[in-house]
Design an enzyme around this catalytic site. Sequence first.
Site, PDB file in Angstrom:
ATOM      1  N   ALA A 154      -6.174  44.172 -39.716  1.00 30.16           N
ATOM      2  CA  ALA A 154      -5.051  43.551 -39.998  1.00 30.16           C
ATOM      3  C   ALA A 154      -4.914  42.221 -39.334  1.00 30.16           C
ATOM      4  O   ALA A 154      -4.330  41.238 -39.910  1.00 30.16           O
ATOM      5  CB  ALA A 154      -3.879  44.576 -39.265  1.00 30.16           C
ATOM      6  N   TYR A 155      -5.674  42.120 -38.202  1.00 30.49           N
ATOM      7  CA  TYR A 155      -5.863  40.438 -37.771  1.00 30.49           C
ATOM      8  C   TYR A 155      -6.299  39.473 -38.710  1.00 30.49           C
ATOM      9  O   TYR A 155      -5.789  38.529 -38.862  1.00 30.49           O
ATOM     10  CB  TYR A 155      -6.883  40.561 -36.568  1.00 30.49           C
ATOM     11  N   ASN A 156      -7.374  39.817 -39.425  1.00 34.35           N
ATOM     12  CA  ASN A 156      -7.921  38.715 -40.452  1.00 34.35           C
ATOM     13  C   ASN A 156      -7.030  38.832 -41.438  1.00 34.35           C
ATOM     14  O   ASN A 156      -6.806  37.518 -41.904  1.00 34.35           O
ATOM     15  CB  ASN A 156      -9.296  39.284 -40.892  1.00 34.35           C
ATOM     16  N   THR A 158      -3.717  38.845 -41.599  1.00 34.25           N
ATOM     17  CA  THR A 158      -2.471  37.917 -41.109  1.00 34.25           C
ATOM     18  C   THR A 158      -2.940  36.443 -41.266  1.00 34.25           C
ATOM     19  O   THR A 158      -2.244  35.736 -41.239  1.00 34.25           O
ATOM     20  CB  THR A 158      -2.059  38.524 -39.824  1.00 34.25           C
TER      21      THR A 158
END
Length: 284
Positions: A154-156, A158
Amino acid sequence: MKDLVGKTAFITGAASGIGLGVATRLAQAGVKVMMCDIERQALDKAVTDLKRTNADVDAVVADVSLKSELQAAAEATLNRYGEVHIVHNNAGVAGGGAYGSWTDAGWSWTIGVNLMAVVWGAEIFGPLIERHGQGGHIVNTASIAGLISGSGNAYNVTKYGVVALSEGLRVELAPRGIGVSVLCPGFIRTQIVDSARNLPQRFAAPGPAEPRPAQAGIETWLGNVRQRVEGGIDPLYVGELVREGIEGDWPYIFTDNEFEPFIEARFAGIKAGFDRIRGREPPH
């Protein structure tokens, strides 16, 4: 925004790491800074320390994954300083996990802080910058992972979104006198790996976490990231780059060249995709 003296900035995630580095360097350049963070104790300490240097700074606590709290922070900024010229949507969390360890709550938290808060930051503060007619600048913190993704976490996802948003806003807001930069840092000495310390209760798991096949890999990955972060670049240096990026209206602000070859390889792969169909005529 070449003359920053006397201007006002609003910065999220300002209690530590990159946000504090940027707040420090802008304050030293004569900017009045409203520092926003979810972590009250750390925020109060950061403000107290900066005030000892005669910096004109103040603080507002907000969970930026809630639009209402970001709106309230904007109102607090106007009440304190009257207007705002610079906005740095910087708050971020390392949530979500890789494939095999996803949860709906993890995705919601990461998207809320890393992406939606940036969207809302532009939506809420853009008109406030426009209305005084003095021009302004928006800086959005993405990551080098917003340009090269080695995982479907999810980090990448976003951070790719923040890059796309920033590139589009730069085109849309330029005629309105607002510059837009996207900050894509590498490994910086921050507390990003421990961001779960500020996990809001509404995103917490309802019961004991079930073991997941990918968990061991995640722990190894986090350990490697922690080691790189602990030996990372000084956030004050990033603050200097952001100040310079605002003054020079840089579209992209990088912190180092470590990942440049990986980005070049990505672009080469994209070009190769076009080369594979070059000369073909699509049917109509």
